[in-house]
Design a protein around this motif. Structure first.
Motif, PDB file in Angstrom:
ATOM      1  N   ARG A 193       0.824  -1.208   0.000  1.00 44.94           N
ATOM      2  CA  ARG A 193       0.000   0.000   0.000  1.00 44.94           C
ATOM      3  C   ARG A 193       0.863   1.266   0.000  1.00 44.94           C
ATOM      4  NH1 ARG A 193      -5.042   0.062   1.884  1.00 44.94           N
ATOM      5  NH2 ARG A 193      -4.966   2.158   0.984  1.00 44.94           N
ATOM      6  N   LYS A 194       2.172   1.097   0.050  1.00 45.41           N
ATOM      7  CA  LYS A 194       3.068   2.260   0.100  1.00 45.41           C
ATOM      8  C   LYS A 194       4.337   1.959  -0.686  1.00 45.41           C
ATOM      9  CE  LYS A 194       5.521   5.276   3.337  1.00 45.41           C
ATOM     10  NZ  LYS A 194       5.884   5.515   4.753  1.00 45.41           N
ATOM     11  N   ASP A 195       4.733   2.919  -1.539  1.00 42.91           N
ATOM     12  CA  ASP A 195       5.992   2.825  -2.295  1.00 42.91           C
ATOM     13  C   ASP A 195       6.097   1.510  -3.070  1.00 42.91           C
ATOM     14  OD1 ASP A 195       6.682   5.288  -1.289  1.00 42.91           O
ATOM     15  OD2 ASP A 195       7.985   4.507   0.281  1.00 42.91           O
ATOM     16  N   TYR A 196       5.002   1.126  -3.692  1.00 43.75           N
ATOM     17  CA  TYR A 196       4.950  -0.157  -4.403  1.00 43.75           C
ATOM     18  C   TYR A 196       4.638   0.079  -5.868  1.00 43.75           C
ATOM     19  CZ  TYR A 196       3.061  -4.764  -5.788  1.00 43.75           C
ATOM     20  OH  TYR A 196       2.800  -5.946  -6.427  1.00 43.75           O
ATOM     21  N   ILE A 197       5.437  -0.514  -6.725  1.00 43.38           N
ATOM     22  CA  ILE A 197       5.169  -0.453  -8.156  1.00 43.38           C
ATOM     23  C   ILE A 197       5.627  -1.768  -8.778  1.00 43.38           C
ATOM     24  CG2 ILE A 197       7.350   0.772  -8.602  1.00 43.38           C
ATOM     25  CD1 ILE A 197       5.877   2.142 -10.984  1.00 43.38           C
ATOM     26  N   SER A 239       1.037   1.638  -5.985  1.00 36.24           N
ATOM     27  CA  SER A 239       0.251   2.153  -4.872  1.00 36.24           C
ATOM     28  C   SER A 239       0.034   3.641  -5.103  1.00 36.24           C
ATOM     29  CB  SER A 239       0.966   1.896  -3.536  1.00 36.24           C
ATOM     30  OG  SER A 239       2.289   2.422  -3.555  1.00 36.24           O
ATOM     31  N   THR A 240      -1.172   4.104  -4.815  1.00 35.32           N
ATOM     32  CA  THR A 240      -1.554   5.450  -5.236  1.00 35.32           C
ATOM     33  C   THR A 240      -0.723   6.537  -4.569  1.00 35.32           C
ATOM     34  OG1 THR A 240      -3.781   4.708  -5.786  1.00 35.32           O
ATOM     35  CG2 THR A 240      -3.519   7.045  -5.319  1.00 35.32           C
ATOM     36  N   ASP A 241      -0.118   6.261  -3.412  1.00 40.10           N
ATOM     37  CA  ASP A 241       0.734   7.267  -2.768  1.00 40.10           C
ATOM     38  C   ASP A 241       1.897   7.676  -3.663  1.00 40.10           C
ATOM     39  OD1 ASP A 241       1.877   4.569  -2.191  1.00 40.10           O
ATOM     40  OD2 ASP A 241       3.443   5.760  -1.221  1.00 40.10           O
TER      41      ASP A 241
END
Length: 327
Positions: A193-197, A239-241
């Motif tokens: 959910r964070k810093d994921y691509i 992740s959208t962040d």
């Protein structure tokens, strides 16, 4: 006693070797863990070229995420002339309610042609009123401006749809196995959910210096020997962040006309490493950026497969929706 002495000697040598390795890594760690680039701001006149704030919206859907928090937002770059592709996507993997209980939105992202096309523009505006799935800005829509379009995607998500769990940038000629993707993302742990691509990661690319090459990049734009790892621009999920963070990082990256490489350069500034999407001991690439001949069971075990025109996409989708219990 000799055996004991020999054992102690080997033990001391092993410890000394370990210390030596740690010493080497400490002073030469860039060989394994490259240091992050210095954050030197890009000159304003260059950053303005790719900054969405330079351009204005012709069509927008700012309220699309206000009443819901989508699990996934599909951002699809197209051009004014791609009406047939937009129609095919709405009838296949972009259709509403495809996965019950999972909120998925799709949006088509456009610039405008270099030469005015008033009839097509009027048709686009009618299409936008009917479906509410088109955003358009007034930059020139061209291959070399795909970086602008990508930054437009990042800015739109960061501004209007921050509550979405994931965003996917996906080209219009790609087959998307929506159910497999949703199941795959549901199977990720909380860290995604964070810093994921994720996507098809390219980690060994070099700049092309031949001016006749489609992907030519001169040394004054990018002087390094290697590109940082990046995901193929055909399709990737993040992740959208990261939309907001990539927009911020772009202030420190010189623009280049290779949008997927450019995103990789922004990720490098952020210290974020793209994750390769595979299954079964890394033998199966879930993001197939090469074209595969259609076979239902093969496609049922992939997230995306690249390279289909609208007619083929409709035909394949119709067959794909049949029972896959035999796969």
């Amino acid at each position: 006693m000799r055996k004991r002495s020999r054992f102690k000697l080997l033990k001391y040598l092993a410890v000394a070797g370990l210390i030596t390795l740690l010493f080497i890594f400490a002073f030469n760690g860039t060989l394994l863990w490259p240091s992050l680039p210095k954050k030197t701001p890009t000159p304003k006149e260059l950053h303005d070229v790719i900054s969405p704030s330079t351009y204005r919206f012709i069509l927008n859907q700012p309220e699309l995420c206000e009443k819901k928090s989508p699990f996934l937002v599909l951002m699809i770059p197209v051009t004014l002339k791609n009406r047939e592709a937009r129609t095919a996507i709405r009838r296949t993997w972009g259709q509403h309610g495809l996965i019950p209980g999972v909120a998925i939105l799709h949006l088509f992202v456009l610039g405008q042609p270099a030469q005015s096309e008033p009839v097509l523009q009027e048709q686009l505006e009618t299409e936008s009123k009917e479906y509410g799935d088109i955003i358009q800005m007034d930059f020139v829509d061209s291959y070399h401006n795909l970086t602008i379009k990508t930054m437009m995607i990042m800015n739109w998500v960061a501004t209007y749809c921050q509550a979405a769990w994931y965003t996917m940038k996906i080209d219009a000629d790609v087959f998307l196995n929506v159910r497999y993707l949703v199941d795959y993302l549901h199977g990720r742990d909380e860290s995604s959910r964070k810093d994921y691509i994720t996507g098809s990661v390219i980690s060994d690319a070099v700049p092309h210096r031949d001016s006749y090459n489609k992907w030519y990049i001169p040394e004054d734009l990018y002087p390094d020997t290697w590109y940082p790892p990046y995901v193929s621009g055909a399709a990737y999920v993040f992740s959208t962040d990261l939309a907001r963070k990539i927009s911020w990082a772009s202030r420190f990256v010189l623009p280049i006309p290779l949008e997927d490489v450019y995103v990789g350069m922004c990720l490098h500034v952020l210290g974020v490493k793209p994750v390769y999407a595979t299954r079964f001991l890394r033998l199966r690439n879930l993001f197939e950026v090469r074209k595969l001949s259609y076979e239902r069971c093969t496609f049922s075990k992939r997230i995306v497969v690249n390279g289909f025109n609208p007619q083929n996409l409709l035909r394949i989708w119709h067959d794909f929706q049949k029972s896959q219990s035999t796969c």
